[in-house]
Design a protein around this motif. Structure first.
Motif, PDB file in Angstrom:
ATOM      1  N   ASN A 153       0.894   3.514  14.819  1.00 56.21           N
ATOM      2  CA  ASN A 153       1.541   2.079  15.151  1.00 56.21           C
ATOM      3  C   ASN A 153       1.270   1.274  13.850  1.00 56.21           C
ATOM      4  O   ASN A 153       0.745   1.889  12.749  1.00 56.21           O
ATOM      5  CB  ASN A 153       0.597   1.560  16.071  1.00 56.21           C
ATOM      6  N   ILE A 154       1.773   0.124  13.851  1.00 52.01           N
ATOM      7  CA  ILE A 154       1.751  -0.762  12.621  1.00 52.01           C
ATOM      8  C   ILE A 154       0.418  -0.856  12.144  1.00 52.01           C
ATOM      9  O   ILE A 154       0.381  -1.119  10.804  1.00 52.01           O
ATOM     10  CB  ILE A 154       2.834  -2.029  12.898  1.00 52.01           C
ATOM     11  N   THR A 155      -0.538  -1.028  12.852  1.00 52.81           N
ATOM     12  CA  THR A 155      -1.946  -1.026  12.535  1.00 52.81           C
ATOM     13  C   THR A 155      -2.462   0.020  11.512  1.00 52.81           C
ATOM     14  O   THR A 155      -3.216  -0.157  10.613  1.00 52.81           O
ATOM     15  CB  THR A 155      -2.840  -1.432  13.772  1.00 52.81           C
ATOM     16  N   ASP A 156      -2.171   1.322  12.386  1.00 51.89           N
ATOM     17  CA  ASP A 156      -2.564   2.570  11.716  1.00 51.89           C
ATOM     18  C   ASP A 156      -1.921   2.607  10.129  1.00 51.89           C
ATOM     19  O   ASP A 156      -2.448   3.110   9.236  1.00 51.89           O
ATOM     20  CB  ASP A 156      -2.105   3.809  12.375  1.00 51.89           C
ATOM     21  N   LEU A 157      -0.624   2.273  10.022  1.00 54.43           N
ATOM     22  CA  LEU A 157       0.327   2.411   8.898  1.00 54.43           C
ATOM     23  C   LEU A 157      -0.145   1.398   7.844  1.00 54.43           C
ATOM     24  O   LEU A 157      -0.683   1.580   6.646  1.00 54.43           O
ATOM     25  CB  LEU A 157       1.694   1.931   9.161  1.00 54.43           C
ATOM     26  N   ILE A 158      -0.673   0.174   8.228  1.00 54.40           N
ATOM     27  CA  ILE A 158      -1.061  -0.996   7.475  1.00 54.40           C
ATOM     28  C   ILE A 158      -2.608  -0.238   6.758  1.00 54.40           C
ATOM     29  O   ILE A 158      -3.007  -0.317   5.658  1.00 54.40           O
ATOM     30  CB  ILE A 158      -1.465  -2.362   7.828  1.00 54.40           C
ATOM     31  N   GLU A 159      -3.565   0.108   7.819  1.00 53.42           N
ATOM     32  CA  GLU A 159      -4.726   0.533   7.369  1.00 53.42           C
ATOM     33  C   GLU A 159      -4.659   1.802   6.193  1.00 53.42           C
ATOM     34  O   GLU A 159      -5.235   1.758   5.223  1.00 53.42           O
ATOM     35  CB  GLU A 159      -5.567   1.285   8.833  1.00 53.42           C
ATOM     36  N   GLN A 160      -3.645   2.732   6.515  1.00 55.93           N
ATOM     37  CA  GLN A 160      -3.334   3.877   5.721  1.00 55.93           C
ATOM     38  C   GLN A 160      -2.884   3.573   4.287  1.00 55.93           C
ATOM     39  O   GLN A 160      -3.302   4.077   3.172  1.00 55.93           O
ATOM     40  CB  GLN A 160      -2.267   4.768   6.207  1.00 55.93           C
ATOM     41  N   TYR A 161      -2.056   2.506   4.356  1.00 57.43           N
ATOM     42  CA  TYR A 161      -1.552   1.802   3.161  1.00 57.43           C
ATOM     43  C   TYR A 161      -2.658   1.271   2.259  1.00 57.43           C
ATOM     44  O   TYR A 161      -2.675   1.574   0.989  1.00 57.43           O
ATOM     45  CB  TYR A 161      -0.386   0.796   3.343  1.00 57.43           C
ATOM     46  N   LEU A 162      -3.439   0.552   2.876  1.00 53.25           N
ATOM     47  CA  LEU A 162      -4.356  -0.191   2.267  1.00 53.25           C
ATOM     48  C   LEU A 162      -5.418   0.809   1.647  1.00 53.25           C
ATOM     49  O   LEU A 162      -5.919   0.827   0.368  1.00 53.25           O
ATOM     50  CB  LEU A 162      -5.179  -1.101   2.905  1.00 53.25           C
ATOM     51  N   LYS A 163      -5.903   1.753   2.350  1.00 53.28           N
ATOM     52  CA  LYS A 163      -6.767   2.914   1.922  1.00 53.28           C
ATOM     53  C   LYS A 163      -6.059   3.604   0.726  1.00 53.28           C
ATOM     54  O   LYS A 163      -6.839   3.842  -0.273  1.00 53.28           O
ATOM     55  CB  LYS A 163      -7.386   3.730   3.132  1.00 53.28           C
ATOM     56  N   MET A 164      -4.828   4.124   0.868  1.00 52.10           N
ATOM     57  CA  MET A 164      -4.342   4.696  -0.107  1.00 52.10           C
ATOM     58  C   MET A 164      -3.856   3.925  -1.453  1.00 52.10           C
ATOM     59  O   MET A 164      -4.322   4.656  -2.668  1.00 52.10           O
ATOM     60  CB  MET A 164      -2.674   5.256   0.446  1.00 52.10           C
ATOM     61  N   THR A 165      -3.765   2.760  -1.337  1.00 50.12           N
ATOM     62  CA  THR A 165      -3.638   1.797  -2.446  1.00 50.12           C
ATOM     63  C   THR A 165      -4.912   1.749  -3.067  1.00 50.12           C
ATOM     64  O   THR A 165      -5.006   1.842  -4.512  1.00 50.12           O
ATOM     65  CB  THR A 165      -3.043   0.434  -1.939  1.00 50.12           C
ATOM     66  N   LEU A 166      -6.156   1.462  -2.476  1.00 50.07           N
ATOM     67  CA  LEU A 166      -7.261   1.556  -3.093  1.00 50.07           C
ATOM     68  C   LEU A 166      -8.153   2.826  -3.748  1.00 50.07           C
ATOM     69  O   LEU A 166      -8.226   2.562  -4.957  1.00 50.07           O
ATOM     70  CB  LEU A 166      -8.438   1.037  -1.924  1.00 50.07           C
TER      71      LEU A 166
END
Length: 156
Positions: free
Chosen positions: A3-16
């Motif tokens: 879901n969108i929540t998981d996608l945002i979390e993954q994106y932020l962790k990957m970017t970090l």
């Protein structure tokens, strides 16, 4: 696909992770635009997926130039001692007991002399112009907040 929540979390962790730093600064509105969601969805992800318990410190500034700063932290080697002491502090603590706790932290080398002096000065009764019960509650809240900060070291 999550879901969108998981996608945002993954994106932020990957970017970090990709940044090579332990700090990520983002604009809430830009991230919301990128994921085509409302800014409150970003707030939800940040507040539930990037908590101190999960190894993150989050700073947020609202407004036009606002940002969200996410920092990855790791536990201090004295985390068990800090947790034990927080259990002892409870909801209220008198000045003498607080001073004894600060002395213990110093003697066990969990804090240095400067940190001990700083903590002790903040907890002194002369700074609290209130009833004894209220003063002891404020002191406990302050000491717990400082110990929470000591539990995690920033990786800057």
């Amino acid at each position: 696909m999550g879901n969108i929540t998981d996608l945002i979390e993954q994106y932020l962790k990957m970017t970090l992770s990709r940044s090579g730093k332990e700090l990520l600064e983002i604009k809430r509105s830009e991230l919301a635009k990128q994921f085509q969601c409302v800014p409150s969805q970003i707030n939800y992800v940040i507040s539930t997926r990037f908590t101190l318990e999960k190894g993150y410190i989050v700073e947020s500034k609202r407004g036009g130039g606002g940002y969200i700063r996410i920092m990855k932290v790791e536990s201090d080697s004295n985390v068990m001692l800090f947790e034990q002491i927080q259990h002892l502090i409870g909801q209220s603590i008198d000045q003498q007991t607080a001073q004894n706790i600060v002395l213990r932290l110093y003697e066990e080398k969990a804090i240095n002399r400067r940190e001990a002096n700083l903590i002790a000065s903040v907890l002194d009764r002369s700074h609290f112009k209130s009833s004894i019960a209220h003063r002891d509650e404020i002191r406990a809240n302050l000491l717990n907040a400082m110990i929470d900060t000591l539990k995690y070291k920033e990786n800057r």
